[in-house]
Design a protein around this motif. Structure first.
Motif, PDB file in Angstrom:
ATOM      1  N   LEU A  18       5.216  31.330  19.704  1.00  0.00           N
ATOM      2  CA  LEU A  18       5.598  30.460  18.591  1.00  0.00           C
ATOM      3  C   LEU A  18       4.679  29.253  18.483  1.00  0.00           C
ATOM      4  O   LEU A  18       4.386  28.785  17.378  1.00  0.00           O
ATOM      5  CB  LEU A  18       7.051  30.016  18.749  1.00  0.00           C
ATOM      6  N   LYS A  19       4.224  28.761  19.627  1.00  0.00           N
ATOM      7  CA  LYS A  19       3.297  27.624  19.617  1.00  0.00           C
ATOM      8  C   LYS A  19       2.012  28.004  18.879  1.00  0.00           C
ATOM      9  O   LYS A  19       1.532  27.274  18.008  1.00  0.00           O
ATOM     10  CB  LYS A  19       2.980  27.183  21.053  1.00  0.00           C
ATOM     11  N   GLU A  61       0.787  26.618  15.079  1.00  0.00           N
ATOM     12  CA  GLU A  61      -0.539  25.995  14.954  1.00  0.00           C
ATOM     13  C   GLU A  61      -1.367  26.692  13.889  1.00  0.00           C
ATOM     14  O   GLU A  61      -2.063  26.048  13.090  1.00  0.00           O
ATOM     15  CB  GLU A  61      -1.260  26.030  16.304  1.00  0.00           C
ATOM     16  N   GLU A  62      -1.281  28.031  13.855  1.00  0.00           N
ATOM     17  CA  GLU A  62      -2.063  28.779  12.867  1.00  0.00           C
ATOM     18  C   GLU A  62      -1.492  28.595  11.455  1.00  0.00           C
ATOM     19  O   GLU A  62      -2.245  28.541  10.479  1.00  0.00           O
ATOM     20  CB  GLU A  62      -2.083  30.262  13.247  1.00  0.00           C
ATOM     21  N   ILE A  63      -0.167  28.510  11.356  1.00  0.00           N
ATOM     22  CA  ILE A  63       0.461  28.259  10.055  1.00  0.00           C
ATOM     23  C   ILE A  63       0.011  26.897   9.520  1.00  0.00           C
ATOM     24  O   ILE A  63      -0.304  26.756   8.325  1.00  0.00           O
ATOM     25  CB  ILE A  63       2.003  28.319  10.173  1.00  0.00           C
ATOM     26  N   PHE A  67       1.384  23.422   6.706  1.00  0.00           N
ATOM     27  CA  PHE A  67       2.841  23.305   6.786  1.00  0.00           C
ATOM     28  C   PHE A  67       3.206  23.166   8.258  1.00  0.00           C
ATOM     29  O   PHE A  67       2.958  24.073   9.057  1.00  0.00           O
ATOM     30  CB  PHE A  67       3.510  24.539   6.176  1.00  0.00           C
ATOM     31  N   GLU A  68       3.772  22.022   8.598  1.00  0.00           N
ATOM     32  CA  GLU A  68       4.016  21.733  10.019  1.00  0.00           C
ATOM     33  C   GLU A  68       5.444  22.107  10.422  1.00  0.00           C
ATOM     34  O   GLU A  68       6.408  21.737   9.755  1.00  0.00           O
ATOM     35  CB  GLU A  68       3.772  20.246  10.292  1.00  0.00           C
ATOM     36  N   ILE A  69       5.558  22.841  11.539  1.00  0.00           N
ATOM     37  CA  ILE A  69       6.868  23.235  12.076  1.00  0.00           C
ATOM     38  C   ILE A  69       6.863  22.961  13.580  1.00  0.00           C
ATOM     39  O   ILE A  69       5.930  23.347  14.285  1.00  0.00           O
ATOM     40  CB  ILE A  69       7.141  24.738  11.883  1.00  0.00           C
ATOM     41  N   GLU A 117       2.993  38.405  14.280  1.00  0.00           N
ATOM     42  CA  GLU A 117       2.715  39.651  15.012  1.00  0.00           C
ATOM     43  C   GLU A 117       1.389  39.577  15.753  1.00  0.00           C
ATOM     44  O   GLU A 117       1.275  40.031  16.890  1.00  0.00           O
ATOM     45  CB  GLU A 117       2.715  40.841  14.043  1.00  0.00           C
ATOM     46  N   LYS A 118       0.385  38.996  15.110  1.00  0.00           N
ATOM     47  CA  LYS A 118      -0.926  38.879  15.750  1.00  0.00           C
ATOM     48  C   LYS A 118      -0.838  38.070  17.041  1.00  0.00           C
ATOM     49  O   LYS A 118      -1.368  38.460  18.077  1.00  0.00           O
ATOM     50  CB  LYS A 118      -1.929  38.230  14.787  1.00  0.00           C
ATOM     51  N   ASN A 119      -0.141  36.930  16.978  1.00  0.00           N
ATOM     52  CA  ASN A 119      -0.041  36.073  18.156  1.00  0.00           C
ATOM     53  C   ASN A 119       0.858  36.676  19.228  1.00  0.00           C
ATOM     54  O   ASN A 119       0.599  36.533  20.423  1.00  0.00           O
ATOM     55  CB  ASN A 119       0.460  34.690  17.744  1.00  0.00           C
TER      56      ASN A 119
END
Length: 222
Positions: free
Chosen positions: A95-96, A100-102, A108-110, A142-144
């Motif tokens: 998720l980290k 970061e990639e999003i 868009f920060e989450i 999925e990639k991460n």
């Protein structure tokens, strides 16, 4: 001491009151819970292969949210000197990297702790000028996830070389469920006939992987 009320469906509230003493508490190691779980069916009877698991070399692989834990076992006993824990190989790392990639792609920060609600919808907001649109991030996730899973498999091979050291590998934990197919189809295990990969929920496939250990704790007490 425990005192509480529970309502089942539309029924009346029921009152419960009890006190636990030292004799009411049993201690079982985490991977032994997994071992009991894979060895018993949904009726809590022993499965046909139960004795094999308790007499063989078993590696319990438990990727969770914060860590991936590895427990080598021989004849039902844990080899404590060779247990391993990796904080960078759990779903938290997935998720980290995903957040970061999003941010890099959509600005868009989450925060990772707040990511659950976005997982339920599978989209984030992309801002283009004054226009806001929802965009899916399943490909990024999925990639991460696959990337961290492959790192986990490589680390596993570096430490144990499971095809030579173990008869069975048991995948447990919520992240284990997400990674199950990638483990089974990796180049190391796809055509391997020396080690068998077992699902942690095989005793009761109606339960998610995440309950594999606690189901074993209950059966041990039962």
């Amino acid at each position: 001491k425990h005192e509480f009320e529970v309502c089942f469906g539309n029924g009346p509230w029921e009152h419960f009151s009890f006190t636990l003493t030292e004799n009411d508490i049993g201690i079982i190691d985490q991977p032994q819970g997994t071992l009991f779980s894979i060895s018993t069916n949904s009726s809590m009877g022993l499965m046909a292969d139960a004795q094999k698991y308790f007499k063989s070399r078993v590696l319990v692989i438990d990727p969770g949210f914060g860590t991936m834990d590895l427990f080598p076992m021989l004849q039902g006993a844990i080899n404590r000197d060779n247990c391993q824990t990796f904080p960078e190989l759990g779903m938290k790392q997935v998720l980290k990297q995903t957040t970061e990639e999003i941010y890099e792609k959509y600005h868009f920060e989450i925060a990772v702790p707040a990511f659950q609600k976005f997982l339920e919808d599978g989209t984030v907001i992309r801002r283009e000028g004054r226009k806001l649109t929802k965009v899916p991030f399943d490909d990024i996730l999925e990639k991460n996830s696959r990337e961290v899973c492959e790192q986990a498999i490589e680390r596993l091979m570096e430490i144990y070389n499971p095809p030579l050291e173990f008869d069975y590998m048991v995948l447990s934990g919520g992240t284990g469920a997400a990674w199950s197919n990638w483990f089974r189809n990796s180049e190391y295990f796809r055509d391997c006939d020396t080690v068998s990969i077992i699902s942690g929920n095989q005793g009761d496939p109606s339960l998610p992987y995440i309950f594999s250990n606690v189901r074993g704790y209950y059966i041990f007490a039962f």
